[in-house]
Design a protein around this motif. Structure first.
Motif, PDB file in Angstrom:
ATOM      1  N   VAL A 189       5.532  -1.492  -7.690  1.00 33.11           N
ATOM      2  CA  VAL A 189       4.128  -1.274  -7.325  1.00 33.11           C
ATOM      3  C   VAL A 189       3.880   0.188  -6.979  1.00 33.11           C
ATOM      4  O   VAL A 189       2.923   0.802  -7.480  1.00 33.11           O
ATOM      5  N   VAL A 190       4.732   0.789  -6.142  1.00 35.42           N
ATOM      6  CA  VAL A 190       4.487   2.175  -5.736  1.00 35.42           C
ATOM      7  C   VAL A 190       4.720   3.140  -6.895  1.00 35.42           C
ATOM      8  O   VAL A 190       4.031   4.179  -6.996  1.00 35.42           O
ATOM      9  N   GLU A 191       5.655   2.808  -7.776  1.00 36.08           N
ATOM     10  CA  GLU A 191       5.850   3.665  -8.955  1.00 36.08           C
ATOM     11  C   GLU A 191       4.605   3.658  -9.830  1.00 36.08           C
ATOM     12  O   GLU A 191       4.189   4.703 -10.357  1.00 36.08           O
ATOM     13  N   ASP A 192       4.006   2.493 -10.008  1.00 36.27           N
ATOM     14  CA  ASP A 192       2.771   2.399 -10.793  1.00 36.27           C
ATOM     15  C   ASP A 192       1.647   3.200 -10.149  1.00 36.27           C
ATOM     16  O   ASP A 192       0.899   3.929 -10.819  1.00 36.27           O
ATOM     17  N   ILE A 193       1.502   3.044  -8.835  1.00 38.39           N
ATOM     18  CA  ILE A 193       0.419   3.739  -8.133  1.00 38.39           C
ATOM     19  C   ILE A 193       0.592   5.248  -8.237  1.00 38.39           C
ATOM     20  O   ILE A 193      -0.366   5.983  -8.480  1.00 38.39           O
ATOM     21  N   LYS A 194       1.830   5.727  -8.079  1.00 39.86           N
ATOM     22  CA  LYS A 194       2.077   7.167  -8.152  1.00 39.86           C
ATOM     23  C   LYS A 194       1.835   7.703  -9.567  1.00 39.86           C
ATOM     24  O   LYS A 194       1.264   8.779  -9.748  1.00 39.86           O
ATOM     25  N   LYS A 195       2.256   6.947 -10.570  1.00 42.83           N
ATOM     26  CA  LYS A 195       2.180   7.435 -11.949  1.00 42.83           C
ATOM     27  C   LYS A 195       0.810   7.235 -12.578  1.00 42.83           C
ATOM     28  O   LYS A 195       0.299   8.122 -13.281  1.00 42.83           O
ATOM     29  N   PHE A 196       0.196   6.069 -12.338  1.00 42.53           N
ATOM     30  CA  PHE A 196      -1.044   5.726 -13.029  1.00 42.53           C
ATOM     31  C   PHE A 196      -2.273   5.676 -12.115  1.00 42.53           C
ATOM     32  O   PHE A 196      -3.397   5.623 -12.597  1.00 42.53           O
ATOM     33  N   ALA A 200       0.856  -1.193   0.000  1.00 41.00           N
ATOM     34  CA  ALA A 200       0.000   0.000   0.000  1.00 41.00           C
ATOM     35  C   ALA A 200       0.887   1.235   0.000  1.00 41.00           C
ATOM     36  O   ALA A 200       2.003   1.217   0.543  1.00 41.00           O
ATOM     37  N   LEU A 201       0.384   2.325  -0.592  1.00 43.68           N
ATOM     38  CA  LEU A 201       1.106   3.594  -0.624  1.00 43.68           C
ATOM     39  C   LEU A 201       0.257   4.676   0.046  1.00 43.68           C
ATOM     40  O   LEU A 201      -0.902   4.868  -0.317  1.00 43.68           O
ATOM     41  N   ALA A 211      12.307  -5.537  -2.342  1.00 46.52           N
ATOM     42  CA  ALA A 211      12.278  -4.110  -2.659  1.00 46.52           C
ATOM     43  C   ALA A 211      11.978  -3.841  -4.126  1.00 46.52           C
ATOM     44  O   ALA A 211      11.258  -2.892  -4.459  1.00 46.52           O
ATOM     45  N   ASN A 212      12.517  -4.656  -5.038  1.00 43.82           N
ATOM     46  CA  ASN A 212      12.284  -4.403  -6.465  1.00 43.82           C
ATOM     47  C   ASN A 212      10.813  -4.502  -6.819  1.00 43.82           C
ATOM     48  O   ASN A 212      10.291  -3.703  -7.611  1.00 43.82           O
ATOM     49  N   LEU A 213      10.119  -5.484  -6.239  1.00 44.35           N
ATOM     50  CA  LEU A 213       8.694  -5.635  -6.506  1.00 44.35           C
ATOM     51  C   LEU A 213       7.912  -4.503  -5.846  1.00 44.35           C
ATOM     52  O   LEU A 213       7.011  -3.915  -6.465  1.00 44.35           O
ATOM     53  N   ALA A 214       8.248  -4.180  -4.605  1.00 42.32           N
ATOM     54  CA  ALA A 214       7.556  -3.105  -3.899  1.00 42.32           C
ATOM     55  C   ALA A 214       7.739  -1.770  -4.620  1.00 42.32           C
ATOM     56  O   ALA A 214       6.788  -0.975  -4.739  1.00 42.32           O
ATOM     57  N   ARG A 215       8.941  -1.512  -5.107  1.00 43.87           N
ATOM     58  CA  ARG A 215       9.212  -0.253  -5.803  1.00 43.87           C
ATOM     59  C   ARG A 215       8.392  -0.159  -7.090  1.00 43.87           C
ATOM     60  O   ARG A 215       7.829   0.907  -7.399  1.00 43.87           O
ATOM     61  N   GLY A 236       4.555 -11.023 -13.152  1.00 45.12           N
ATOM     62  CA  GLY A 236       3.768  -9.998 -12.461  1.00 45.12           C
ATOM     63  C   GLY A 236       4.525  -8.733 -12.158  1.00 45.12           C
ATOM     64  O   GLY A 236       3.923  -7.697 -11.877  1.00 45.12           O
ATOM     65  N   SER A 237       5.842  -8.785 -12.201  1.00 42.08           N
ATOM     66  CA  SER A 237       6.637  -7.578 -11.983  1.00 42.08           C
ATOM     67  C   SER A 237       6.822  -6.785 -13.273  1.00 42.08           C
ATOM     68  O   SER A 237       7.523  -5.770 -13.284  1.00 42.08           O
ATOM     69  N   LYS A 238       6.183  -7.249 -14.361  1.00 43.11           N
ATOM     70  CA  LYS A 238       6.239  -6.553 -15.650  1.00 43.11           C
ATOM     71  C   LYS A 238       4.916  -5.829 -15.910  1.00 43.11           C
ATOM     72  O   LYS A 238       3.914  -6.050 -15.237  1.00 43.11           O
TER      73      LYS A 238
END
Length: 505
Positions: free
Chosen positions: A286-293, A169-170, A280-284, A372-374
């Motif tokens: 996810v949060v990048e997607d949430i912030k951008k999209f 969650a973000l 961390a790579n998966l978490a990052r 899923g990380s793509k």
């Protein structure tokens, strides 16, 4: 001088006797450790030297990492309007056992006062302007989220977005110049390396524990509780993690974030040496997607997988289909989706996926993590076996609707926005129970709007905004393009009729 020595001899003798007595007591209690709550032990001399040698090299690193990490880890208090019912299952209970420290069944417990949080966890500040990463199950069902910094300063946080498939969650608080942690490349994490877990366990703020990375790519079949398509590839650690640590930081001795602490494996609900963190790579991502999209962009191969490493799955499939598939490593394709990326690339039923890009696929969870990380539109190299012969194809990933482009919140359907699908009731059911309208809630997403107002799978939704609903199309028609307050009238498993509302996202 001689007189002085004579005076000291009795004290020395007493000291020797005391030491021998203590050593004997230690050994006695060790021998009866199984009958006591606490076990005491004296390490062998060689072991003590070995431990001292190992720790001397990392002690200063632990201090530096702790000083960097503690100010960036926050406490999160979840205030919920939910009333506990037998059909509701608090995600804190699923991951950690009861957060209030007793084993009483939830429906028998009194609800906390309205000014008390219904759950508590941790979070990590990841930018100086107040973005905070935590777990989806920490914030699930919240009507209010309070963030408390290590300096005791408190804020009301806004929920930016969640991803139940990864339990991330973000959040955002309005502040500047905050201490924060940088993401490390979790692919470089090695089994055996030192790590620190920082969080707020058992109400003990800013607690630091040390351990090592015990394993990588671990799946514990936990996120299926809150997602139909979970991604599990946890970093396992023996650093002490307890209720309240959830959402906190797992860092390396450089103070870099390598994971978000999420769960423990325990018979008691408390630390037993097995903790798990989202890499961390998966978490990052996810949060990048949430912030951008505004939502997570997740790519799919478009396959129906059978995990060959899971003997129970394989046995059940063979029994049902009258086949003789062997267990082993890899993912067997029982089918491919029409017009999906896998079909487009030439994959078909019976193929066994063994590798995606540089990730060896030993189980379904390896596959879900690698894909899923793509994002939709990304291309992956899929290595597979067909009739015992190895081959490789490039697959363009698609979203669940078959698209290859990213989407924003505006592109979501009503069901995706509010977190529930709906199935029509049969006429016989309506007649039997005296209903004139209603749909059955299905695939309710924990943490989204329908869940927040207390609806779970199989509750009956009778009306939306005062209008009767008998199909998913009815719900879509009422809420499509609507951005105001939504009123939902529903029936729970006890037959109680409730009306509650939310703001349309």
């Amino acid at each position: 001088m001689k007189n002085t020595l004579k005076k000291l001899i009795p004290y020395a003798f007493v000291g020797v006797i005391s030491g021998a007595t203590t050593f004997g007591a230690i050994n006695y209690f060790n021998g009866n450790a199984e009958d006591s709550d606490y076990s005491y032990f004296a390490p062998k001399t060689n072991d003590a030297k070995f431990a001292s040698f190992n720790m001397s090299g990392v002690g200063e690193d632990f201090v530096k990492a702790s000083k960097m990490t503690v100010p960036a880890v926050v406490s999160i208090k979840n205030y919920s309007n939910k009333t506990a019912g037998r059909s509701e299952q608090d995600m804190f209970d699923l991951f950690f056992g009861n957060p209030f420290g007793n084993n009483q069944p939830k429906q028998q417990q009194q609800q906390p006062p309205k000014d008390m949080p219904t759950g508590m966890g941790s979070g990590v500040i990841i930018s100086p302007d107040g973005y905070i990463i935590s777990n989806n199950h920490v914030i699930a069902g919240a009507s209010k989220l309070e963030v408390v910094l290590s300096n005791k300063k408190s804020y009301v946080a806004n929920l930016v977005g969640t991803d139940p498939t990864t339990d991330i969650a973000l959040l955002k608080i309005e502040e500047k110049g905050l201490p924060y942690l940088n993401f490390a490349n979790s692919d470089n994490v090695e089994v055996g390396q030192w790590v620190l877990a920082v969080g707020n366990p058992m109400g003990l703020n800013s607690t630091v524990t040390a351990g090592i990375v015990s394993a990588k790519g671990r799946s514990i079949d936990l996120l299926s509780q809150q997602s139909r398509t979970p991604i599990e590839s946890f970093i396992q650690t023996d650093a002490a993690i307890n209720p309240g640590n959830s959402g906190g930081a797992l860092v390396n001795p450089n103070g870099e974030l390598i994971g978000i602490n999420s769960a423990i494996s325990s018979k008691t609900g408390y630390y037993e040496g097995y903790g798990f963190a989202v890499p961390a790579n998966l978490a990052r991502k996810v949060v990048e997607d949430i912030k951008k999209f505004g939502l997570v962009q997740r790519g799919f191969l478009g396959v129906m997988p059978l995990d060959l490493s899971d003997q129970r799955q394989v046995t059940a499939y063979n029994r049902e289909r009258k086949t003789n598939i062997k267990t082993g490593e890899g993912v067997y394709l029982t089918g491919v989706s029409a017009k999906g990326g896998a079909e487009d690339a030439g994959l078909r039923s019976g193929d066994i996926i063994t590798k995606v890009d540089n990730t060896v696929v030993s189980s379904y969870y390896d596959l879900s993590f690698a894909v899923g990380s793509k994002r939709p539109g990304d291309k992956v190299a899929v290595t597979y076996l067909r009739n015992g012969k190895e081959d490789m194809v490039n697959v363009t990933l698609k979203d669940q609707n078959g698209g290859t482009s990213t989407r924003s919140k505006a592109d979501l359907s009503v069901a995706e926005k509010i977190g529930s699908d709906f199935e029509p009731l049969s006429d016989k059911f309506k007649t039997d129970y005296g209903l004139t309208s209603g749909v059955i809630a299905k695939n309710v997403v924990e943490g989204l709007e329908m869940s927040k107002i207390g609806i779970v799978d199989n509750y009956i939704v009778m009306e939306v905004n005062g209008k009767p609903v008998n199909s998913q199309k009815d719900v879509e028609k009422i809420l499509q393009g609507y951005n105001g307050n939504v009123q939902v009238k529903y029936v729970d498993e006890y037959g109680r009729i409730t009306t509650r509302g939310f703001k349309m996202p």
